[in-house]
Design a protein around this motif. Sequence first.
Motif, PDB file in Angstrom:
ATOM      1  N   ILE A   1       7.122  -2.673  -3.985  1.00  0.00           N
ATOM      2  CA  ILE A   1       7.605  -2.097  -5.232  1.00  0.00           C
ATOM      3  C   ILE A   1       6.437  -1.822  -6.158  1.00  0.00           C
ATOM      4  CG2 ILE A   1       9.293  -2.354  -7.100  1.00  0.00           C
ATOM      5  CD1 ILE A   1      10.517  -4.663  -5.461  1.00  0.00           C
ATOM      6  N   SER A   2       6.412  -0.626  -6.757  1.00  0.00           N
ATOM      7  CA  SER A   2       5.445  -0.281  -7.799  1.00  0.00           C
ATOM      8  C   SER A   2       6.205   0.313  -8.974  1.00  0.00           C
ATOM      9  CB  SER A   2       4.410   0.721  -7.270  1.00  0.00           C
ATOM     10  OG  SER A   2       5.040   1.915  -6.830  1.00  0.00           O
ATOM     11  N   TYR A   3       5.530   0.385 -10.152  1.00  0.00           N
ATOM     12  CA  TYR A   3       6.208   0.759 -11.400  1.00  0.00           C
ATOM     13  C   TYR A   3       5.469   1.899 -12.081  1.00  0.00           C
ATOM     14  CZ  TYR A   3       8.251   0.295 -16.087  1.00  0.00           C
ATOM     15  OH  TYR A   3       8.880   0.538 -17.276  1.00  0.00           O
ATOM     16  N   ILE A   4       6.230   2.885 -12.598  1.00  0.00           N
ATOM     17  CA  ILE A   4       5.674   4.002 -13.370  1.00  0.00           C
ATOM     18  C   ILE A   4       6.157   3.824 -14.807  1.00  0.00           C
ATOM     19  CG2 ILE A   4       5.494   6.505 -13.577  1.00  0.00           C
ATOM     20  CD1 ILE A   4       6.318   6.722 -10.676  1.00  0.00           C
ATOM     21  N   PRO A   5       5.342   3.262 -15.698  1.00  0.00           N
ATOM     22  CA  PRO A   5       5.815   2.965 -17.062  1.00  0.00           C
ATOM     23  C   PRO A   5       6.138   4.213 -17.869  1.00  0.00           C
ATOM     24  CG  PRO A   5       3.442   2.551 -16.857  1.00  0.00           C
ATOM     25  CD  PRO A   5       3.959   2.817 -15.478  1.00  0.00           C
ATOM     26  N   GLN A   6       5.420   5.352 -17.598  1.00  0.00           N
ATOM     27  CA  GLN A   6       5.673   6.550 -18.391  1.00  0.00           C
ATOM     28  C   GLN A   6       7.111   7.036 -18.232  1.00  0.00           C
ATOM     29  OE1 GLN A   6       3.380   6.029 -16.139  1.00  0.00           O
ATOM     30  NE2 GLN A   6       1.382   6.988 -16.610  1.00  0.00           N
TER      31      GLN A   6
ATOM     32  N   ILE B   1      10.247   2.174  -4.676  1.00  0.00           N
ATOM     33  CA  ILE B   1      10.502   1.113  -3.688  1.00  0.00           C
ATOM     34  C   ILE B   1      10.307   1.688  -2.296  1.00  0.00           C
ATOM     35  CG2 ILE B   1      12.188  -0.517  -2.786  1.00  0.00           C
ATOM     36  CD1 ILE B   1      13.572  -0.467  -5.495  1.00  0.00           C
ATOM     37  N   SER B   2       9.425   1.059  -1.522  1.00  0.00           N
ATOM     38  CA  SER B   2       9.226   1.423  -0.113  1.00  0.00           C
ATOM     39  C   SER B   2       9.858   0.339   0.746  1.00  0.00           C
ATOM     40  CB  SER B   2       7.736   1.554   0.218  1.00  0.00           C
ATOM     41  OG  SER B   2       7.152   2.626  -0.487  1.00  0.00           O
ATOM     42  N   ALA B   3      10.930   0.697   1.463  1.00  0.00           N
ATOM     43  CA  ALA B   3      11.647  -0.255   2.321  1.00  0.00           C
ATOM     44  C   ALA B   3      11.097  -0.142   3.736  1.00  0.00           C
ATOM     45  CB  ALA B   3      13.143   0.036   2.302  1.00  0.00           C
ATOM     46  N   VAL B   4      10.513  -1.219   4.226  1.00  0.00           N
ATOM     47  CA  VAL B   4       9.820  -1.220   5.513  1.00  0.00           C
ATOM     48  C   VAL B   4      10.636  -2.016   6.517  1.00  0.00           C
ATOM     49  CG1 VAL B   4       7.682  -1.798   6.728  1.00  0.00           C
ATOM     50  CG2 VAL B   4       7.594  -1.044   4.341  1.00  0.00           C
TER      51      VAL B   4
ATOM     52  N   ASP C   1       0.822  -1.213   0.000  1.00  0.00           N
ATOM     53  CA  ASP C   1       0.000   0.000   0.000  1.00  0.00           C
ATOM     54  C   ASP C   1       0.853   1.260   0.000  1.00  0.00           C
ATOM     55  OD1 ASP C   1      -2.165  -1.652   0.018  1.00  0.00           O
ATOM     56  OD2 ASP C   1      -2.579  -1.452   2.171  1.00  0.00           O
ATOM     57  N   HIS C   2       1.937   1.237   0.776  1.00  0.00           N
ATOM     58  CA  HIS C   2       2.788   2.414   0.837  1.00  0.00           C
ATOM     59  C   HIS C   2       3.466   2.667  -0.507  1.00  0.00           C
ATOM     60  CE1 HIS C   2       5.929   5.182   2.207  1.00  0.00           C
ATOM     61  NE2 HIS C   2       5.148   5.420   3.254  1.00  0.00           N
ATOM     62  N   ALA C   3       3.878   1.602  -1.206  1.00  0.00           N
ATOM     63  CA  ALA C   3       4.507   1.771  -2.519  1.00  0.00           C
ATOM     64  C   ALA C   3       3.515   2.346  -3.520  1.00  0.00           C
ATOM     65  CB  ALA C   3       5.056   0.435  -3.015  1.00  0.00           C
ATOM     66  N   LEU C   4       2.259   1.859  -3.479  1.00  0.00           N
ATOM     67  CA  LEU C   4       1.240   2.395  -4.376  1.00  0.00           C
ATOM     68  C   LEU C   4       0.949   3.856  -4.071  1.00  0.00           C
ATOM     69  CD1 LEU C   4      -1.282  -0.588  -4.626  1.00  0.00           C
ATOM     70  CD2 LEU C   4       0.155   0.338  -6.448  1.00  0.00           C
ATOM     71  N   LEU C   5       0.885   4.201  -2.768  1.00  0.00           N
ATOM     72  CA  LEU C   5       0.625   5.589  -2.390  1.00  0.00           C
ATOM     73  C   LEU C   5       1.747   6.493  -2.871  1.00  0.00           C
ATOM     74  CD1 LEU C   5      -1.011   7.716  -0.857  1.00  0.00           C
ATOM     75  CD2 LEU C   5       0.254   7.067   1.211  1.00  0.00           C
ATOM     76  N   GLN C   6       3.000   6.077  -2.689  1.00  0.00           N
ATOM     77  CA  GLN C   6       4.120   6.885  -3.147  1.00  0.00           C
ATOM     78  C   GLN C   6       4.129   7.011  -4.662  1.00  0.00           C
ATOM     79  OE1 GLN C   6       4.798   8.276   0.024  1.00  0.00           O
ATOM     80  NE2 GLN C   6       6.680   8.595  -1.152  1.00  0.00           N
ATOM     81  N   LYS C   7       3.736   5.920  -5.343  1.00  0.00           N
ATOM     82  CA  LYS C   7       3.664   5.979  -6.802  1.00  0.00           C
ATOM     83  C   LYS C   7       2.640   7.017  -7.238  1.00  0.00           C
ATOM     84  CE  LYS C   7       1.998   3.284 -10.738  1.00  0.00           C
ATOM     85  NZ  LYS C   7       1.485   1.974 -11.170  1.00  0.00           N
ATOM     86  N   GLN C   8       1.445   6.965  -6.613  1.00  0.00           N
ATOM     87  CA  GLN C   8       0.402   7.897  -6.999  1.00  0.00           C
ATOM     88  C   GLN C   8       0.818   9.348  -6.725  1.00  0.00           C
ATOM     89  OE1 GLN C   8      -2.318   7.012  -8.668  1.00  0.00           O
ATOM     90  NE2 GLN C   8      -2.783   9.190  -8.891  1.00  0.00           N
ATOM     91  N   THR C   9       1.428   9.577  -5.555  1.00  0.00           N
ATOM     92  CA  THR C   9       1.891  10.929  -5.219  1.00  0.00           C
ATOM     93  C   THR C   9       2.930  11.403  -6.224  1.00  0.00           C
ATOM     94  OG1 THR C   9       1.503  10.468  -2.877  1.00  0.00           O
ATOM     95  CG2 THR C   9       2.907  12.347  -3.413  1.00  0.00           C
ATOM     96  N   LEU C  10       3.857  10.520  -6.570  1.00  0.00           N
ATOM     97  CA  LEU C  10       4.925  10.880  -7.500  1.00  0.00           C
ATOM     98  C   LEU C  10       4.375  11.146  -8.896  1.00  0.00           C
ATOM     99  CD1 LEU C  10       8.030  11.120  -7.508  1.00  0.00           C
ATOM    100  CD2 LEU C  10       8.111   8.772  -8.321  1.00  0.00           C
ATOM    101  N   VAL C  11       3.460  10.261  -9.367  1.00  0.00           N
ATOM    102  CA  VAL C  11       2.892  10.425 -10.705  1.00  0.00           C
ATOM    103  C   VAL C  11       2.119  11.735 -10.797  1.00  0.00           C
ATOM    104  CG1 VAL C  11       1.147   9.512 -12.287  1.00  0.00           C
ATOM    105  CG2 VAL C  11       2.860   7.990 -11.276  1.00  0.00           C
ATOM    106  N   THR C  12       1.353  12.047  -9.722  1.00  0.00           N
ATOM    107  CA  THR C  12       0.555  13.270  -9.739  1.00  0.00           C
ATOM    108  C   THR C  12       1.442  14.501  -9.900  1.00  0.00           C
ATOM    109  OG1 THR C  12      -1.124  12.240  -8.351  1.00  0.00           O
ATOM    110  CG2 THR C  12      -1.095  14.651  -8.441  1.00  0.00           C
ATOM    111  N   GLN C  13       2.505  14.587  -9.105  1.00  0.00           N
ATOM    112  CA  GLN C  13       3.380  15.754  -9.156  1.00  0.00           C
ATOM    113  C   GLN C  13       4.199  15.794 -10.439  1.00  0.00           C
ATOM    114  OE1 GLN C  13       3.563  18.298  -7.037  1.00  0.00           O
ATOM    115  NE2 GLN C  13       5.188  19.303  -8.209  1.00  0.00           N
ATOM    116  N   LEU C  14       4.791  14.655 -10.801  1.00  0.00           N
ATOM    117  CA  LEU C  14       5.669  14.649 -11.967  1.00  0.00           C
ATOM    118  C   LEU C  14       4.882  14.786 -13.268  1.00  0.00           C
ATOM    119  CD1 LEU C  14       8.306  11.923 -11.018  1.00  0.00           C
ATOM    120  CD2 LEU C  14       8.346  14.374 -10.609  1.00  0.00           C
TER     121      LEU C  14
END
Length: 674
Positions: free
Chosen positions: A281-286, A292-295, A44-57
Amino acid sequence: MSLRWKSALALAALFAVLLVLALFAGNLAVHSIRQHYGAAFARDHALLQKQTLVTQLSRELALSQRLAGLEATRDWLRDEQDSAKRRAFFREAENFREAFADHSFSVIADRSLNYYFSDDKQAANAAEPRYRLKPNDAEDGWYFATRQNVRDYALNVNVDGKVRVTKVWFNVMIRDGDEVLGMAGTGLDLSRFLRDLVASHQRGVSNIIVNGQGVIQAHPDARLIQYASVSSLNSAKTVYRLIRTEEQPGLAGALAALKATPEGTQTASVTLQGQPRLLGISYIPQLDWYVISAVDLSTAAVLDERLLATLAAGGLVVLLALGLLVIFGLDRLVLNPLARLHRSVAQLSAGDYHIELRSRRDDELGDLTRAFNHMAGEIRVHTEKLEQRIEERTRDLAQANEQVLQAHRAMQDSIRYASLIQNAILPHGPLSELLGEQHFLLWKPRDVVGGDFFVCRTGPGRCLLGVVDCAGHGVPGAFMTMIAQTAFDVAVSELGLADPAALLERMDQVVRAMLRHETGARHLATSMDAGLCAVDLINNTLTFAGARLSLHWSDGAQVGEVAGERGGIADRKPTPFRNHVMTLRPEVSYYLTTDGFLDQSGGDKGFGFGRRRFAELLRHHAQLPVAEQHEAFQQCLAEYQGERAQRDDITVLGFRFGRQGEADQPASPGDYDR
């Protein structure tokens, strides 16, 4: 039943209950909840970070693509020197700069390789190129690598040393068909990017961003980031270098699986930088980026707090009940007797040795109480005897201390008297009579007495000046000056004042003869440094000879040094000395100095004053009146030395002869010979 047995039974019962509770809670929480919820938390944390990153970038990338796609951009890059097109582009670009999160944009014109950069500080000069890219400049290699390898856009973490910024750069290629017109985009400040999009506010969680090859693009530790990764095809700064070798295939497989199904997530258990971590781990194909969220499961908040509260409440109730039972038993069996014994010990430590405790117990505490009574009696007897001995020793020590103080005062008085004698035998009077205000003397023994001294002899039409540095400091150095003074007197009486080199050689012979029969002299430093100047006032010449000392001179514009011989007086092997003859110039100041001034440590790094700094000192002050030179030398030495201790005896003799235009001229040398 003994106290030891009672305590053992109580503690065994307590530990047995705590062990059962610990096994139950650990088995339930660690093996069931932590692993299950930890994996879900990491995903969940990796997906959240992915979404936050995709939104800003995505926003920054979309604005960069719009800037690159403007017709005004293409028109200007086709004809960069057209002022109308330039104004049209930068008017549009200014609007984009306000819209970008970092309030900055950058443009590169491929034909001229001019680099334009604008931010809040440089908006007024945005139309002026900041610099021109060079194909052979390693710092500009990122652009040419992007131009060759990237079709549409790329994100690159890089340090731009020429505009002094470190950013996550959004680089969008601008093409006219197959022709590359240039590149445009923006950047996010790396510190802000790491703080807002990489730094985790969750305890026990850290975020890492890597590209498709595993090269680190963002990491809480900026030292691990590969800057300009687009031009670093074989970078060693990969996530694989942070884990064990045997774990690398598993992580590579997880990344490959994500690239095939970008919508999902993967987990992997690794040892990251020596610490066990569960990776989500989540992936941004664009962007071809992995988030990577290390817990750290031992510290991250992955457990159900309500379940923990229930378990804690139950365990607390049980522990309280057990605690009350243990406290009641210990208080009755152990604490009360120990408290009485503690109060008695405190009285004993305060000096009350007339203590006696009563106890009818037949266990260890009873034995301890009786042993304490016996110890108190023994201490009382020994203390009385010790006080008598201390009083006797104190009287003896006071007498010995008074004797030491008397001896010390006598020694100090002797040394001060020796200082008066040493100062009295130095030729201050002849030197002042000869040169008046045309000389200065800086004489600073390191101790009360020292091993440096100076000489001044006069004769018809000529005079002899010099300094001598004897081995040693303090009293030993002062005694060596007596030997050196005697040798100098013998040499002058035999050879006169005209030949300094002959005088040094004769002094060497005399000192060797004086120390020849001293068996301890071979193990001691008995050598001497000396510099002698013979001044012929009739022929207007100055003859110098030196034993490890130099003659320095300066007229304010030039600085010179006449080096003495490398050997000293009374060295292991005799040294032949040479005379150096020069014309005596009235505008030149001459200086003789021992190595104490040159070797004095100081400054920020504690280095010696040195010959180069000494030469600059002469150049700046040689034209001053000699009295002012004395103050300048003292001030310069004090400022350089600072709080550091004086390392050696210091002697500097500065003088002039026949300087025109000054009221005070050196007195004519007479027959005074000292």
